[in-house]
Design an enzyme around this catalytic site. Structure first.
Site, PDB file in Angstrom:
ATOM      1  N   TYR A   1       1.043  -1.515   0.456  1.00 32.64           N
ATOM      2  CA  TYR A   1      -0.056   0.274   0.134  1.00 32.64           C
ATOM      3  C   TYR A   1       1.132   1.336  -0.124  1.00 32.64           C
ATOM      4  O   TYR A   1       0.301   1.896   0.402  1.00 32.64           O
ATOM      5  CB  TYR A   1      -1.140   0.367   0.764  1.00 32.64           C
ATOM      6  CG  TYR A   1      -1.586  -1.490   1.729  1.00 32.64           C
ATOM      7  CD1 TYR A   1      -2.464  -1.821   0.068  1.00 32.64           C
ATOM      8  CD2 TYR A   1      -1.918  -2.611   2.557  1.00 32.64           C
ATOM      9  CE1 TYR A   1      -3.283  -2.672   0.754  1.00 32.64           C
ATOM     10  CE2 TYR A   1      -2.737  -3.136   3.060  1.00 32.64           C
ATOM     11  CZ  TYR A   1      -3.190  -3.449   1.663  1.00 32.64           C
ATOM     12  OH  TYR A   1      -3.431  -4.399   2.032  1.00 32.64           O
TER      13      TYR A   1
ATOM     14  N   TYR B   1     -14.488  -4.591   2.881  1.00 32.03           N
ATOM     15  CA  TYR B   1     -12.922  -4.592   2.309  1.00 32.03           C
ATOM     16  C   TYR B   1     -13.170  -5.743   2.828  1.00 32.03           C
ATOM     17  O   TYR B   1     -12.959  -6.561   4.200  1.00 32.03           O
ATOM     18  CB  TYR B   1     -11.827  -4.227   3.388  1.00 32.03           C
ATOM     19  CG  TYR B   1     -10.647  -4.780   2.467  1.00 32.03           C
ATOM     20  CD1 TYR B   1      -9.688  -4.203   1.845  1.00 32.03           C
ATOM     21  CD2 TYR B   1     -10.136  -5.871   3.951  1.00 32.03           C
ATOM     22  CE1 TYR B   1      -8.806  -4.662   2.150  1.00 32.03           C
ATOM     23  CE2 TYR B   1      -8.867  -6.707   3.767  1.00 32.03           C
ATOM     24  CZ  TYR B   1      -8.308  -5.988   2.102  1.00 32.03           C
ATOM     25  OH  TYR B   1      -6.883  -6.504   2.374  1.00 32.03           O
TER      26      TYR B   1
ATOM     27  N   ASP C   1     -17.391 -12.469   6.878  1.00 38.05           N
ATOM     28  CA  ASP C   1     -16.173 -12.210   6.930  1.00 38.05           C
ATOM     29  C   ASP C   1     -15.391 -12.107   8.380  1.00 38.05           C
ATOM     30  O   ASP C   1     -15.580 -10.814   8.758  1.00 38.05           O
ATOM     31  CB  ASP C   1     -15.813 -10.972   5.953  1.00 38.05           C
ATOM     32  CG  ASP C   1     -14.455 -11.484   6.078  1.00 38.05           C
ATOM     33  OD1 ASP C   1     -13.377 -11.813   7.066  1.00 38.05           O
ATOM     34  OD2 ASP C   1     -13.386 -10.647   4.844  1.00 38.05           O
TER      35      ASP C   1
ATOM     36  N   LYS D   1      -6.577 -13.815   9.991  1.00 40.95           N
ATOM     37  CA  LYS D   1      -5.302 -13.159  11.016  1.00 40.95           C
ATOM     38  C   LYS D   1      -4.882 -13.556  12.841  1.00 40.95           C
ATOM     39  O   LYS D   1      -4.426 -14.255  12.828  1.00 40.95           O
ATOM     40  CB  LYS D   1      -6.534 -11.598  11.542  1.00 40.95           C
ATOM     41  CG  LYS D   1      -6.186 -10.388   9.844  1.00 40.95           C
ATOM     42  CD  LYS D   1      -6.866  -9.730  10.252  1.00 40.95           C
ATOM     43  CE  LYS D   1      -6.649  -8.518   9.166  1.00 40.95           C
ATOM     44  NZ  LYS D   1      -7.135  -8.486   8.054  1.00 40.95           N
TER      45      LYS D   1
HETATM   46  C1  LIG Z   1      -7.299  -8.258   6.182  1.00 38.38           C
HETATM   47  C2  LIG Z   1      -9.136  -9.144   5.723  1.00 38.38           C
HETATM   48  C3  LIG Z   1      -8.448  -9.567   4.657  1.00 38.38           C
HETATM   49  C4  LIG Z   1      -7.857 -10.441   4.125  1.00 38.38           C
HETATM   50  O1  LIG Z   1      -6.591 -11.584   4.751  1.00 38.38           O
HETATM   51  P1  LIG Z   1      -5.322 -11.350   4.708  1.00 38.38           P
HETATM   52  O2  LIG Z   1      -5.253 -12.716   4.995  1.00 38.38           O
HETATM   53  O3  LIG Z   1      -5.176  -9.834   4.308  1.00 38.38           O
HETATM   54  O4  LIG Z   1      -5.212 -12.114   2.806  1.00 38.38           O
HETATM   55  C5  LIG Z   1     -10.123  -9.946   4.351  1.00 38.38           C
HETATM   56  N1  LIG Z   1     -11.142  -9.584   5.382  1.00 38.38           N
HETATM   57  C6  LIG Z   1     -11.444  -8.861   6.269  1.00 38.38           C
HETATM   58  C7  LIG Z   1     -12.696  -8.456   6.510  1.00 38.38           C
HETATM   59  C8  LIG Z   1      -9.589  -8.240   6.325  1.00 38.38           C
HETATM   60  O5  LIG Z   1      -9.686  -7.678   7.563  1.00 38.38           O
END
Ligand SMILES: *Cc1c(COP(=O)(O)O)cnc(C)c1O
Length: 399
Positions: A6, A133, A223, A250
């Protein structure tokens, strides 16, 4: 030359070089900094956690990786069993991958193929939230609503297969009326939209979404890559409203290594389960279910439960509320607090120029983005350390 994420490489500031890390602290050659963003919201039990380190050490002496194609191993079996017991409802069918973005891709692929397997080719559209996102890969960029990725729109035009909706129930009802028959899935970051600007919304929206998904036969995907493991003050938002597919990443591995999981419910799983090979899920990341990642994830869940991290998050939220009470400034649009997250949204992003250096001098590592000055620290943080982060944020407006 390392290509940093970024960043406009030509104008980017020199990154801070970390030489050691322990607990909530990052150590540089000459100072130590509280990591107020827990390495992109992942390092929930801090750096150099003895138990997590040991879990990896124990496994690395056996084998650090074997593929899951035609092979299996104890760490993945144990983690799957654990997730089955740990996750709500019938979210019992985990598919592992190496990053959150890939796990979201897998979720979208599952939802699409679920209907294709039934011959319902009209159900091809995905709905997501305004400002959403979901990752950096192509389909996740398309599904997301992030200005940084609008070059995709310039290049290919708007996808006829993606629509966005605001987090308001009337808008949601309208969208389902309009697109419901053609929708295959509705994907959301539940309660907290992270990278879209730490936006928070009400659970009633998700309850209504669940009803509408049932009514229109639409796969509901949560998500929870960012929100999972207590971040919102709920263990998982999925404990409150049950999705058909849950994505975790994460904090799944307590920030120790890249790993993620797409967990399907029974309905989705059995949409693939039959004698036709073309109905199989064609996906298989090389490093899926990496044994080291499975071992560290298992240990992280054990710590989370054993040490009652939900109580800690609630406590951190109380401390934050107390600390931010009555704080205001003309340049601030809103202060939002939820679970482990404190966000000061400013009216003009320029207000935050220079904050990172300011915080650095106070011993805090911060990374504001868009209009957001925020903190989402490791949950092991002590009260005085959290207060230091918040005090630094407030002082920026008082200087
Ligand atoms: C960080 C994130 C992703 C992507 O995860 P990566 O391990 O960075 O590919 C997808 N969805 C959400 C809500 C996120 O915060």
């Amino acid at each position: 030359m390392i290509w940093y994420p970024y960043e406009q490489m030509k104008t980017m500031k020199k990154p801070i070089k970390v030489i050691d890390a322990k607990g909530v602290y990052l150590y540089t050659q000459d100072t130590k900094l509280i990591d107020s963003v827990s390495s992109w919201w992942s390092v929930m039990f801090g750096y150099k956690n003895k138990e997590l380190n040991q879990a990896i050490k124990d496994q690395v002496d056996k084998f650090s990786h074997i593929m899951l194609g035609g092979l299996t191993h104890e760490p993945v079996e144990k983690l799957s069993n654990k997730l089955k017991e740990y996750l709500p409802g019938d979210l019992d069918y985990p598919f592992f991958s190496d990053s959150g973005s890939v796990a979201v891709e897998v979720a979208l692929k599952m939802a699409l193929q679920y209907y294709i397997n039934q011959g319902r080719t009209e159900k091809r559209m995905v709905m997501s939230l305004t400002n959403s996102y979901h990752g950096d890969t192509f389909k996740t960029m398309e599904v997301g609503d992030d200005e940084d990725y609008h070059f995709i729109l310039k290049a290919y035009g708007k996808s006829p297969y993606v629509v966005h909706v605001d987090t308001q129930i009337p808008a949601l009802e309208e969208a389902f009326k309009k697109y419901g028959e053609k929708l295959n899935s509705f994907i959301v970051e539940p309660l907290l939209q992270g990278a879209g600007g730490m936006k928070m919304y009400d659970i009633s929206f998700l309850k209504r979404a669940r009803e509408l998904c049932d009514q229109y036969d639409v796969v509901l995907i949560f998500d929870e890559v960012a929100t999972g493991f207590g971040k919102t003050g709920n263990r998982f938002v999925s404990d409150l409203v049950l999705p058909d597919i849950l994505v975790l990443g994460k904090a799944l591995t307590a920030g120790y290594m890249g790993h993620a999981v797409t967990v399907a419910n029974k309905k989705i799983y059995y949409g693939f389960y039959d004698d036709d090979p073309s109905h199989a899920l064609m996906h298989g990341p090389t490093f899926m279910a990496n044994p080291l990642a499975c071992c560290v994830a298992l240990k992280a869940i054990e710590i989370f439960e054993r040490d009652k991290y939900m109580d800690k998050v609630k406590h951190l939220e109380e401390v934050a509320k107390e600390e931010m009470k009555g704080f205001c400034d003309d340049r601030i649009k809103e202060v939002r607090i939820m679970g482990d997250v404190v966000c000061i949204e400013v009216k003009d992003a320029k207000t935050l120029d220079g904050y990172q250096d300011f915080a650095y001098k106070k011993g805090v590592f911060a990374r504001p983005f868009l209009n957001c000055l925020y903190s989402m620290p490791p949950m092991i943080i002590k009260d005085d350390e959290l207060k230091k982060i918040l005090k630094t944020m407030k002082e920026w407006f008082e200087k």
